[in-house]
Design a protein around this motif. Structure first.
Motif, PDB file in Angstrom:
ATOM      1  N   ASN A  23       3.540   6.495  -1.362  1.00 56.82           N
ATOM      2  CA  ASN A  23       4.642   5.841  -0.651  1.00 56.82           C
ATOM      3  C   ASN A  23       5.200   6.721   0.461  1.00 56.82           C
ATOM      4  O   ASN A  23       5.490   6.241   1.555  1.00 56.82           O
ATOM      5  CB  ASN A  23       5.756   5.453  -1.624  1.00 56.82           C
ATOM      6  CG  ASN A  23       5.380   4.276  -2.493  1.00 56.82           C
ATOM      7  OD1 ASN A  23       4.445   3.538  -2.201  1.00 56.82           O
ATOM      8  ND2 ASN A  23       6.098   4.109  -3.591  1.00 56.82           N
ATOM      9  N   TYR A  26       2.835   6.670   3.424  1.00 55.58           N
ATOM     10  CA  TYR A  26       2.921   5.412   4.165  1.00 55.58           C
ATOM     11  C   TYR A  26       4.205   5.355   4.988  1.00 55.58           C
ATOM     12  O   TYR A  26       4.175   5.021   6.176  1.00 55.58           O
ATOM     13  CB  TYR A  26       2.839   4.223   3.206  1.00 55.58           C
ATOM     14  CG  TYR A  26       2.695   2.908   3.934  1.00 55.58           C
ATOM     15  CD1 TYR A  26       1.437   2.409   4.249  1.00 55.58           C
ATOM     16  CD2 TYR A  26       3.804   2.181   4.340  1.00 55.58           C
ATOM     17  CE1 TYR A  26       1.286   1.216   4.929  1.00 55.58           C
ATOM     18  CE2 TYR A  26       3.674   0.987   5.029  1.00 55.58           C
ATOM     19  CZ  TYR A  26       2.417   0.507   5.322  1.00 55.58           C
ATOM     20  OH  TYR A  26       2.283  -0.672   6.008  1.00 55.58           O
ATOM     21  N   GLU A  27       5.326   5.701   4.359  1.00 54.06           N
ATOM     22  CA  GLU A  27       6.611   5.629   5.062  1.00 54.06           C
ATOM     23  C   GLU A  27       6.674   6.605   6.244  1.00 54.06           C
ATOM     24  O   GLU A  27       7.190   6.265   7.305  1.00 54.06           O
ATOM     25  CB  GLU A  27       7.756   5.899   4.084  1.00 54.06           C
ATOM     26  CG  GLU A  27       7.956   4.751   3.108  1.00 54.06           C
ATOM     27  CD  GLU A  27       8.892   5.086   1.955  1.00 54.06           C
ATOM     28  OE1 GLU A  27       9.528   6.169   1.979  1.00 54.06           O
ATOM     29  OE2 GLU A  27       8.977   4.268   1.027  1.00 54.06           O
ATOM     30  N   THR A  29       4.118   7.730   7.998  1.00 54.09           N
ATOM     31  CA  THR A  29       3.227   7.215   9.041  1.00 54.09           C
ATOM     32  C   THR A  29       3.873   6.031   9.745  1.00 54.09           C
ATOM     33  O   THR A  29       3.807   5.922  10.969  1.00 54.09           O
ATOM     34  CB  THR A  29       1.865   6.834   8.437  1.00 54.09           C
ATOM     35  OG1 THR A  29       1.310   7.986   7.805  1.00 54.09           O
ATOM     36  CG2 THR A  29       0.911   6.324   9.501  1.00 54.09           C
ATOM     37  N   GLN A  30       4.496   5.158   8.970  1.00 56.65           N
ATOM     38  CA  GLN A  30       5.180   4.003   9.542  1.00 56.65           C
ATOM     39  C   GLN A  30       6.255   4.453  10.538  1.00 56.65           C
ATOM     40  O   GLN A  30       6.340   3.937  11.653  1.00 56.65           O
ATOM     41  CB  GLN A  30       5.809   3.178   8.423  1.00 56.65           C
ATOM     42  CG  GLN A  30       6.572   1.969   8.888  1.00 56.65           C
ATOM     43  CD  GLN A  30       7.159   1.184   7.722  1.00 56.65           C
ATOM     44  OE1 GLN A  30       7.181   1.642   6.586  1.00 56.65           O
ATOM     45  NE2 GLN A  30       7.630   0.006   8.007  1.00 56.65           N
ATOM     46  N   SER A  42       4.533  -1.933   9.625  1.00 53.99           N
ATOM     47  CA  SER A  42       4.400  -2.628   8.346  1.00 53.99           C
ATOM     48  C   SER A  42       4.035  -4.103   8.485  1.00 53.99           C
ATOM     49  O   SER A  42       3.519  -4.690   7.547  1.00 53.99           O
ATOM     50  CB  SER A  42       5.679  -2.488   7.522  1.00 53.99           C
ATOM     51  OG  SER A  42       6.766  -3.041   8.230  1.00 53.99           O
ATOM     52  N   ARG A  71      -2.304  12.598   4.340  1.00 53.91           N
ATOM     53  CA  ARG A  71      -1.401  11.468   4.611  1.00 53.91           C
ATOM     54  C   ARG A  71      -2.169  10.269   5.180  1.00 53.91           C
ATOM     55  O   ARG A  71      -2.020   9.139   4.711  1.00 53.91           O
ATOM     56  CB  ARG A  71      -0.325  11.933   5.594  1.00 53.91           C
ATOM     57  CG  ARG A  71       0.681  10.859   5.941  1.00 53.91           C
ATOM     58  CD  ARG A  71       1.878  11.442   6.660  1.00 53.91           C
ATOM     59  NE  ARG A  71       1.547  12.194   7.852  1.00 53.91           N
ATOM     60  CZ  ARG A  71       1.637  11.709   9.093  1.00 53.91           C
ATOM     61  NH1 ARG A  71       2.032  10.477   9.300  1.00 53.91           N
ATOM     62  NH2 ARG A  71       1.349  12.465  10.131  1.00 53.91           N
ATOM     63  N   VAL A  75      -2.869   6.478   3.465  1.00 48.73           N
ATOM     64  CA  VAL A  75      -2.537   5.216   4.135  1.00 48.73           C
ATOM     65  C   VAL A  75      -3.782   4.328   4.218  1.00 48.73           C
ATOM     66  O   VAL A  75      -3.706   3.118   3.963  1.00 48.73           O
ATOM     67  CB  VAL A  75      -1.920   5.461   5.525  1.00 48.73           C
ATOM     68  CG1 VAL A  75      -1.723   4.144   6.274  1.00 48.73           C
ATOM     69  CG2 VAL A  75      -0.588   6.194   5.399  1.00 48.73           C
ATOM     70  N   CYS A  78      -4.135   2.707   1.016  1.00 43.88           N
ATOM     71  CA  CYS A  78      -3.202   1.582   0.881  1.00 43.88           C
ATOM     72  C   CYS A  78      -3.781   0.318   1.516  1.00 43.88           C
ATOM     73  O   CYS A  78      -3.690  -0.777   0.951  1.00 43.88           O
ATOM     74  CB  CYS A  78      -1.862   1.914   1.532  1.00 43.88           C
ATOM     75  SG  CYS A  78      -0.890   3.129   0.653  1.00 43.88           S
ATOM     76  N   ASP A  82      -4.762  -3.180  -0.447  1.00 46.48           N
ATOM     77  CA  ASP A  82      -4.159  -4.435  -0.011  1.00 46.48           C
ATOM     78  C   ASP A  82      -5.206  -5.482   0.360  1.00 46.48           C
ATOM     79  O   ASP A  82      -4.988  -6.677   0.186  1.00 46.48           O
ATOM     80  CB  ASP A  82      -3.240  -4.220   1.198  1.00 46.48           C
ATOM     81  CG  ASP A  82      -1.931  -3.559   0.827  1.00 46.48           C
ATOM     82  OD1 ASP A  82      -1.596  -3.488  -0.374  1.00 46.48           O
ATOM     83  OD2 ASP A  82      -1.230  -3.103   1.752  1.00 46.48           O
TER      84      ASP A  82
END
Length: 135
Positions: A23, A26-27, A29-30, A42, A71, A75, A78, A82
């Motif tokens: 998490n 992802y956060e 990188t976002q 996102s 990192r 991602v 992820c 998904d």
């Protein structure tokens, strides 16, 4: 060592520590994509998300150091979980080390090792190619 199959002692359902690591990757990188490209990360499709990350690498805004490789690989993982039915995160316990990996149809894939191996083999990074390999 085969980068697609980590040597491991035990594979268990993903633990909270690994979920937090995923998490956070992802956060971060976002946030980085949003700041650098002024684009929402996102709500885009996988292809666009990967292209945005690749652009930051190509522009030198994300350096390919070990922390960023980890990192970026998480991602990508992820995105795979998904998009691909039946792929899930697991925790691998290897001696005193514990890390997240993907369970893909009964085989284990460590996205961090795979991305690092790709970068070393090709003297550069192509996130789209590594994403395809993870699938």
């Amino acid at each position: 060592m085969n980068p697609m199959k980590p040597q491991c002692h035990e594979v268990i359902p993903v633990r909270l520590a690994e979920v937090a690591l995923i998490n956070e990757a992802y956060e971060r990188t976002q946030k980085e994509v949003k700041q650098a490209l002024k684009k929402d990360f996102s709500s885009v499709d996988v292809t666009t998300g990967i292209a945005n990350m690749q652009r930051l690498i190509d522009e030198g805004k994300i350096k390919l150091n070990p922390a960023n490789i980890e990192r970026l690989a998480l991602v990508l993982g992820c995105f795979v979980t998904d998009e691909v039915e039946g792929v899930e995160w697991v925790s691998v316990i290897d001696g005193h080390k514990e890390y997240p990996a993907l369970s893909v149809g009964g085989r284990m894939v460590n996205p961090v090792i795979r991305l690092a191996a790709y970068i070393e083999e090709h003297n550069g990074c192509n996130l789209s190619k590594v994403y395809e390999e993870l699938m």
